[in-house]
Scaffold this active site. Structure first.
Site, PDB file in Angstrom:
ATOM      1  N   ARG A  38      13.805  34.409 -28.684  1.00 18.01           N
ATOM      2  CA  ARG A  38      12.482  33.789 -28.452  1.00 18.01           C
ATOM      3  C   ARG A  38      12.718  32.612 -27.498  1.00 18.01           C
ATOM      4  NH1 ARG A  38       8.057  32.927 -32.946  1.00 18.01           N
ATOM      5  NH2 ARG A  38       6.766  33.074 -31.106  1.00 18.01           N
ATOM      6  N   ASP A  62       6.687  23.408 -30.236  1.00 16.21           N
ATOM      7  CA  ASP A  62       7.891  24.213 -30.017  1.00 16.21           C
ATOM      8  C   ASP A  62       8.844  23.521 -29.070  1.00 16.21           C
ATOM      9  OD1 ASP A  62       5.685  26.153 -30.878  1.00 16.21           O
ATOM     10  OD2 ASP A  62       7.583  27.182 -31.235  1.00 16.21           O
ATOM     11  N   ARG A 108       9.483  32.365 -38.351  1.00 14.84           N
ATOM     12  CA  ARG A 108       8.880  31.832 -37.132  1.00 14.84           C
ATOM     13  C   ARG A 108       8.616  30.350 -37.345  1.00 14.84           C
ATOM     14  NH1 ARG A 108       5.186  29.769 -39.503  1.00 14.84           N
ATOM     15  NH2 ARG A 108       4.241  29.269 -37.519  1.00 14.84           N
ATOM     16  N   GLY A 109       8.162  29.681 -36.256  1.00 15.53           N
ATOM     17  CA  GLY A 109       8.035  28.229 -36.310  1.00 15.53           C
ATOM     18  C   GLY A 109       9.338  27.643 -35.770  1.00 15.53           C
ATOM     19  N   ASN A 134       2.981  23.985 -27.519  1.00 14.65           N
ATOM     20  CA  ASN A 134       2.733  24.511 -28.872  1.00 14.65           C
ATOM     21  C   ASN A 134       1.938  25.803 -28.752  1.00 14.65           C
ATOM     22  OD1 ASN A 134       2.952  24.227 -31.783  1.00 14.65           O
ATOM     23  ND2 ASN A 134       0.781  23.712 -31.795  1.00 14.65           N
TER      24      ASN A 134
END
Ligand SMILES: CSC[C@@H](O)[C@@H](O)C(=O)COP(=O)(O)O
Length: 364
Positions: free
Chosen positions: A92, A244, A55-56, A254
């Site tokens: 995502r 993001d 993730r990230g 974010n």
């Protein structure tokens, strides 16, 4: 970065077996268990992205690039690669790095004859990873100047508040928001990090605290709701978060709760101790196609169980999950929010620090 004094990246290919695979640090197991998972198929990579084993924003991009590389093991035909790309992009929706990396892979591969595509895919994914490391090191260098300036002025420990995890675990290495902090710590500047726990998935408490601890950076975990109070009390010198997606106008999308931190930082001006609010982002996180982040960015809505269940280590050492809501309670779980550019002091990129108004000059 360091795990038990050993150097790691968050993702790497492994060609030692008959079938190549991609290895990742499984972030759903941290902070209590450090485990490396091996992924051999595109489907496994999609699951890893959806369940947040990786993730990230930058790491999702790197993982998606390797997802395409894994998919070439099945077929290198145009249609197959395009379908794999669509599945990855849908996994995502908010972080723009995912789409960016997948499109870059497609444009590198589709112009080649089929026979060359497999080896080119692994090479391009590796390049995306190496570039991510370089971008983050440059972000660290530019962000360091901001921390250094605060340190020169105040001649004491600099207290930095961060939210979620935008450290090395969220990237291939070094991190975005934490890169300047590591650079300052390595340069001997005394920094202390306020780490917001970041409900519901607690990336701050589980991941940021873990990686700062591994690197020896002083930090304190706070509840998400404590940030405003600390800023009001003059206990925060600056806020640095990741993103993001950042729009061409400088709106910062974010992890949910970032907007509230920015509002509190903005209000601190009235109290006489202005807390600057910075987002640290590599250029693949900037979406030049959109201006208004509130209107245009799709905010991922995640599973209700992330809110109703909490997992952790019991006193006997076993890892367990517990339900914390009354049975049948309705839950909403938007995973990100948008901080409008007017609340953003600066955007720390690999090319330097820009105000939201200056950001477009990066395109030149
Ligand atoms: C360098 S990572 C920047 C962002 O991706 C980070 O702050 C964040 O919001 C991560 O969200 P996550 O849902 O854990 O993927």
């Amino acid at each position: 970065m360091l795990v038990n004094h050993e150097q790691y990246r968050t993702i790497w290919p492994n060609f030692e077996h008959a079938q190549p695979c991609v290895e990742i640090i499984d972030q759903t197991k941290l902070p209590h268990v450090f485990e490396v998972a091996s992924l051999t198929t595109l489907a496994q990579m999609i699951v890893a992205i959806k369940t947040m084993q990786v993730r990230g924003a930058p790491l999702i991009g790197a993982a998606a690039a390797y997802g395409i590389a894994l998919s070439t093991l099945d077929s290198c035909a145009d249609r197959h690669l395009q379908q794999s790309a669509e599945q990855l992009i849908a996994s995502r929706p908010t972080a723009v790095n995912l789409r960016w990396a997948v499109q870059r892979m497609l444009s590198a591969l589709l112009r080649l004859p089929d026979a060359q595509r497999q080896s080119a895919a692994w090479a391009e994914a590796a390049l995306i990873c190496d570039e991510d490391v370089q971008l983050n090191q440059a972000i660290g260098k530019h962000g360091l100047t901001l921390i250094h300036a605060q340190h020169q002025q105040k001649a004491r420990t600099i207290n930095i508040l961060t939210h979620c995890n935008a450290g090395w675990l969220a990237t291939v290495d070094f991190g975005t928001a934490l890169a300047p902090i590591y650079a300052a710590h390595n340069a001997g500047i005394h920094v202390h990090v306020w780490v917001g726990e970041t409900r519901p998935r607690n990336q701050g408490a589980s991941l940021t605290a873990w990686e700062l601890g591994q690197h020896g950076v002083p930090h304190t975990v706070i509840s998400d709701n404590a940030g405003g109070h600390l800023m009001q009390q003059g206990q925060v010198d600056m806020v640095i978060v990741g993103a993001d997606r950042v729009t061409a106008a400088g709106d910062v999308c974010n992890k949910i709760g970032t907007y509230l931190k920015a509002l509190a930082a903005f209000d601190s001006v009235a109290l006489g101790h202005h807390v600057p609010f910075y987002a640290a982002v590599p250029s693949p996180t900037i979406d030049w196609n959109i201006e208004d982040g509130v209107k245009s960015i799709e905010i991922e809505e995640r599973d209700a169980e992330e809110l109703s269940w909490m997992s952790g280590k019991l006193s006997d050492g076993t890892i367990a999950s517990v339900n914390i809501l009354p049975h049948g309670t309705q839950v909403a779980n938007p995973a990100f929010d948008v901080t409008p550019a007017r609340l953003v002091t600066g955007i720390i990129t690999e090319r330097g620090v820009f105000t939201p108004q200056q950001l477009r000059t990066m395109q030149r």
